[in-house]
Enzyme design. Structure first.
Site, PDB file in Angstrom:
ATOM      1  N   LYS A  57       0.814  -1.222   0.000  1.00 48.56           N
ATOM      2  CA  LYS A  57       0.000   0.000   0.000  1.00 48.56           C
ATOM      3  C   LYS A  57       0.845   1.269   0.000  1.00 48.56           C
ATOM      4  O   LYS A  57       0.381   2.335  -0.400  1.00 48.56           O
ATOM      5  CB  LYS A  57      -0.952   0.017   1.194  1.00 48.56           C
ATOM      6  CG  LYS A  57      -2.072  -0.997   1.088  1.00 48.56           C
ATOM      7  CD  LYS A  57      -3.392  -0.332   0.889  1.00 48.56           C
ATOM      8  CE  LYS A  57      -4.598  -1.226   0.790  1.00 48.56           C
ATOM      9  NZ  LYS A  57      -4.498  -2.639   1.102  1.00 48.56           N
ATOM     10  N   SER A 314       1.248  -9.909  -0.733  1.00 49.95           N
ATOM     11  CA  SER A 314       0.966  -8.474  -0.636  1.00 49.95           C
ATOM     12  C   SER A 314       1.305  -7.826   0.697  1.00 49.95           C
ATOM     13  O   SER A 314       1.497  -6.613   0.751  1.00 49.95           O
ATOM     14  CB  SER A 314      -0.512  -8.245  -0.972  1.00 49.95           C
ATOM     15  OG  SER A 314      -1.332  -9.119  -0.216  1.00 49.95           O
TER      16      SER A 314
END
Ligand SMILES: *Cc1c(COP(=O)(O)O)cnc(C)c1O
Length: 332
Positions: A57, A314
């Site tokens: 992110k 991720s």
């Protein structure tokens, strides 16, 4: 060249890469011997777990803040940036803002545990505690935007966020130019949409496979319905994949619709197995959202024999209690 309606193009991803160089890690792509043998394919792991905040992110948040500075000047951001997120996005905004010299205010409900609050403060952001829910915390964000002139950094639904996440796609194409498939977790769609935009522009024949939760898969249900719909949120080992896509979604819905080829949904049990497998065999600690690619391969019968496949690991934002819960489900 005409700009697509969602606003994400290969050029905007390259622009993002230039902006965030030095702020984020160019993460390794490593071959897994065990998984390659198990699935009779070449399985590569993209280690976003190595970002300083523990998840990808940071790419999107850093790109959006840097783009705002570039366009409006640092003074226009004097009131700071804001968002409401206890998780990877909140950490990313806190960290990127501090690095780029912009104040950040992260709004959190009073129910968020003290250790999570302290972790965000330690990254240099101010934390405002309001209300008893994520919705109330978001109400405070809207107030700060309206009354204090702060700038919202959304978690996925903005072309600058998606382009930032898309820099993963550029790195994949450099490190594995003949890639056949990318398997990636899907929630709001900034990650899959950004990667898909970059990879498809460079290698149109590569397959983009999204993986959602079995329940509360907002993007998938929205794609089925042909418009953004609300879904009921269900607790999951992959908490980073929860939440809606926004009924007024203006970027990622169109983007994911354009770039995603295949999709599967995975059970909690499959996620638990995948988390424990990655820890045991790859010696990597990943959160549930990062394990869904392996869960899809192992439990969904996704056939990748003979393919060269990248799994995007991720993030690593997992509490030890959650890992214990996964291990208890698997019995290992
Ligand atoms: C946010 C997040 C995702 C999903 O990304 P979207 O852009 O919302 O689809 C996947 N994995 C992790 C670890 C995340 O933090």
């Amino acid at each position: 060249m005409s700009q697509p309606q969602h606003g994400v193009s290969l050029a905007s991803v390259y622009q993002a890469r230039r902006r965030i160089a030095g702020q984020v890690v160019r993460t390794p792509l490593i071959r897994s011997q065990a998984l390659s043998e198990r699935f009779d394919a070449e399985i590569l792991l993209k280690l976003e777990t190595q970002q300083p905040t523990g998840a990808f992110k940071l790419r999107g948040a850093a790109n959006m803040i840097a783009a705002l500075i570039e366009r409006h000047g640092r003074d226009a951001l004097a009131a700071g940036v804001t968002t409401a997120s206890t998780g990877n996005h909140g950490r990313a905004v806190a960290y990127a803002a501090a690095r780029l010299g912009v104040p950040a205010t992260i709004c959190l409900s009073r129910l968020v545990p003290a250790n999570k609050v302290a972790a965000i403060e330690a990254l240099g952001a101010e934390v405002r505690r309001v209300g008893e829910s994520q919705d109330e915390a978001f109400g405070e964000v809207e107030r700060l935007v309206c009354e204090r002139g702060m700038t919202l950094i959304p978690p996925f639904d903005d072309p600058r966020i998606a382009a930032g996440q898309g820099t993963i796609g550029l790195e994949l194409m450099e490190d594995a130019p003949d890639l056949d498939r990318v398997i990636v977790g899907l929630s709001g769609g900034g990650l899959l949409g950004g990667i898909g935009a970059a990879v498809k522009a460079i290698r149109p024949e590569a397959n983009i496979t999204g993986v959602s939760l079995a329940h509360g898969a907002a993007m998938w249900e929205s794609l089925q319905a042909g418009r953004p719909v609300a879904v009921e949120e269900v607790a999951s080992l992959a908490d980073s994949l929860g939440g809606g896509i926004g009924l007024d979604n203006h970027c990622t819905f169109e983007l994911v619709r354009e770039v995603m080829d295949d999709h599967c949904q995975v059970s909690e049990e499959a996620i638990a197995h995948a988390m424990v497998d990655i820890l045991e065999h790859e010696k990597l600690l990943v959160e549930g959202a990062a394990a869904v690619g392996l869960a899809a391969l192992a439990a969904h019968g996704l056939d990748v024999r003979g393919e060269r496949v990248a799994l995007v690991l991720s993030g690593n934002g997992v509490a030890l209690e959650t890992l214990d819960r996964a291990r208890a489900m698997v019995g290992r």
